[in-house]
Design a protein around this motif. Structure first.
Motif, short mmCIF file in Angstrom:
data_model
loop_
_atom_site.label_atom_id
_atom_site.label_comp_id
_atom_site.label_asym_id
_atom_site.label_seq_id
_atom_site.Cartn_x
_atom_site.Cartn_y
_atom_site.Cartn_z
N VAL A 46 3.84 -2.81 8.56
CA VAL A 46 2.53 -2.39 9.05
C VAL A 46 2.48 -0.86 9.08
CG1 VAL A 46 0.93 -2.43 11.00
CG2 VAL A 46 2.27 -4.47 10.44
N TRP A 47 1.44 -0.29 8.45
CA TRP A 47 1.23 1.15 8.51
C TRP A 47 0.63 1.48 9.87
CZ3 TRP A 47 2.96 4.78 5.28
CH2 TRP A 47 3.33 4.39 3.98
N ARG A 48 1.16 2.49 10.55
CA ARG A 48 0.67 2.91 11.86
C ARG A 48 0.39 4.41 11.81
NH1 ARG A 48 0.94 -1.32 15.36
NH2 ARG A 48 2.38 -2.96 14.77
N PHE A 67 -0.65 -5.62 5.59
CA PHE A 67 -0.63 -5.88 4.15
C PHE A 67 -1.88 -6.58 3.65
CE2 PHE A 67 0.69 -9.99 5.64
CZ PHE A 67 0.39 -10.89 4.63
N GLN A 68 -2.66 -7.18 4.56
CA GLN A 68 -3.89 -7.87 4.18
C GLN A 68 -5.07 -6.91 4.13
OE1 GLN A 68 -4.11 -10.99 7.13
NE2 GLN A 68 -2.90 -12.36 5.87
N LYS A 105 -3.88 5.60 3.97
CA LYS A 105 -4.76 6.59 4.60
C LYS A 105 -6.21 6.35 4.18
CE LYS A 105 -5.58 11.50 5.25
NZ LYS A 105 -5.33 12.84 4.83
N SER A 106 -6.44 6.08 2.91
CA SER A 106 -7.79 5.83 2.41
C SER A 106 -8.40 4.59 3.05
CB SER A 106 -7.78 5.66 0.89
OG SER A 106 -7.47 6.88 0.27
N PHE A 128 0.84 -1.19 0.00
CA PHE A 128 0.00 0.00 0.00
C PHE A 128 0.88 1.25 0.00
CE2 PHE A 128 -3.05 -2.83 2.39
CZ PHE A 128 -4.01 -2.89 1.39
N THR A 129 0.53 2.21 -0.83
CA THR A 129 1.21 3.50 -0.77
C THR A 129 0.68 4.25 0.45
OG1 THR A 129 -0.46 4.65 -2.08
CG2 THR A 129 1.37 3.59 -3.30
N GLU A 130 1.31 5.35 0.80
CA GLU A 130 0.85 6.14 1.93
C GLU A 130 -0.59 6.62 1.71
OE1 GLU A 130 2.20 10.00 4.64
OE2 GLU A 130 3.48 9.32 3.00
#
Length: 106
Positions: free
Chosen positions: A80-82, A98-99, A59-60, A53-55
């Motif tokens: 993992v995006w936090r 990522f899922q 966010k979306s 995923f891009t940033e």
């Protein structure tokens, strides 16, 4: 039988025979944990893995899960995006793996 004809027949049959060593195509099953496209989490904890995923996409995805005011969005060493985000008037830490699982910190 003539050796040339036998050799030609053998070579032809090898070239036209189906290959049984090929893998069948991947099936789309509900338990395929690589991608969560159902809109529901398949894990209550973020799953480590290579996150593509891009940033902006991250966010979306968090916003689609009902959060707003997404700030401090960063990808950690586990993929993992936090971020910090608000939901129902309360600010909390959230994660996106990522899922596609979006989870509030516990």
């Amino acid at each position: 039988m003539n050796k040339k004809i036998l050799l030609l027949l053998t070579a032809t049959s090898l070239l036209t025979a189906p290959s049984f060593a090929q893998n069948p195509p991947a099936t789309d099953r509900p338990n395929n944990g690589a991608v969560n496209s159902s809109g529901q989490n398949n894990s209550n904890e973020p799953v480590s893995g290579a996150n593509s995923f891009t940033e902006g996409q991250a966010k979306s995805k968090i916003e689609q899960a009902g959060y707003s005011n997404v700030t401090s969005l960063k990808k950690d060493d586990n993929g993992v995006w936090r971020a910090k985000a608000s939901k129902g008037g309360t600010s909390t830490a959230v994660s996106l793996d990522f899922q596609g699982n979006v989870n509030a910190a516990k």
